[in-house]
Design an enzyme around this catalytic site. Structure first.
Site, short mmCIF file in Angstrom:
data_model
loop_
_atom_site.label_atom_id
_atom_site.label_comp_id
_atom_site.label_asym_id
_atom_site.label_seq_id
_atom_site.Cartn_x
_atom_site.Cartn_y
_atom_site.Cartn_z
N HIS A 35 0.10 -3.10 -1.41
CA HIS A 35 1.33 -2.48 -1.92
C HIS A 35 1.30 -0.98 -1.62
CE1 HIS A 35 2.00 -5.83 -4.96
NE2 HIS A 35 0.69 -5.91 -4.83
N GLU A 117 -3.01 -1.27 -4.46
CA GLU A 117 -1.93 -0.30 -4.28
C GLU A 117 -2.47 0.89 -3.50
OE1 GLU A 117 1.22 -0.42 -5.43
OE2 GLU A 117 1.22 -1.89 -7.08
N HIS A 153 3.08 -6.98 0.25
CA HIS A 153 3.97 -7.42 -0.82
C HIS A 153 5.29 -7.92 -0.25
CE1 HIS A 153 5.55 -6.47 -5.18
NE2 HIS A 153 5.43 -7.75 -4.95
ZN LIG Z 1 4.35 -3.93 -4.35
#
Ligand SMILES: [Zn+2]
Length: 178
Positions: A35, A117, A153
């Protein structure tokens, strides 16, 4: 980098997120989901991401925060612009990062995935140190879990999510991606 039997990355800074729960019985960790996130959007280096993942985001601090301050979300890992790796959820647990999603016909990707992330935005290139840390992290995770794929994602939630975005260079993972 090494993952302990409890699913902790030994070299990561640990900040516990309450936004996690047990994986369903029998679900192996088979997928890594990449992400990007920045809070406020497009701004780097502030406390917003950590505050969001620990339910401490101040809805009055930025107009966008009013929309998301009550979202209960997390990821297992965050790689900041300077390469710092923060872990919010042990790999053994289910973090809440993918939302409605599907991979190879299987829904609810949170059940069997790990979320990573990168601090960033769709329209901004990532830092070299972020790719280096990501590759090392993926390698360490593959040593511990039966990872079958590393995906974005946007690949498991097409039409709903755009991250990690067009600036993410998959070639940096060519040596480690299954
Ligand atoms: Zn995401």
């Amino acid at each position: 980098m090494r993952i302990t039997d409890d699913g902790i990355l030994d070299s990561a800074r640990q900040i516990a997120s309450p936004n996690c729960d047990a994986r369903p019985a029998g679900s192996a960790v088979e997928l890594i989901v990449i992400h990007n996130i920045s809070l406020p959007p497009g701004e780097f280096g502030g406390p917003g991401i950590v505050e969001l993942f620990t339910n401490r985001l101040d809805p009055g601090a930025h107009p966008y925060y009013r929309e998301i301050a009550n979202h209960k979300v997390s990821s297992h890992f965050l790689i900041r612009r300077d390469g710092e790796v923060i872990q919010f959820v042990p790999c053994e647990k289910r973090a809440w990062h993918a939302g409605e999603s599907s991979w190879r016909g299987r829904s609810r990707c949170n059940d069997f995935s790990l979320g990573i992330e990168l601090e960033g935005a769709d329209d901004v290139p990532f830092e070299e140190i972020q790719y280096a840390k990501l590759a090392a992290l993926v390698r360490a995770l593959k040593e511990k879990y039966p990872i079958a794929d590393v995906t974005g994602h946007s690949d498991i939630a097409p039409g709903r999510k755009t991250d990690p975005g067009p600036n993410f260079e998959w070639g940096h993972l060519s040596g480690v991606k299954p």
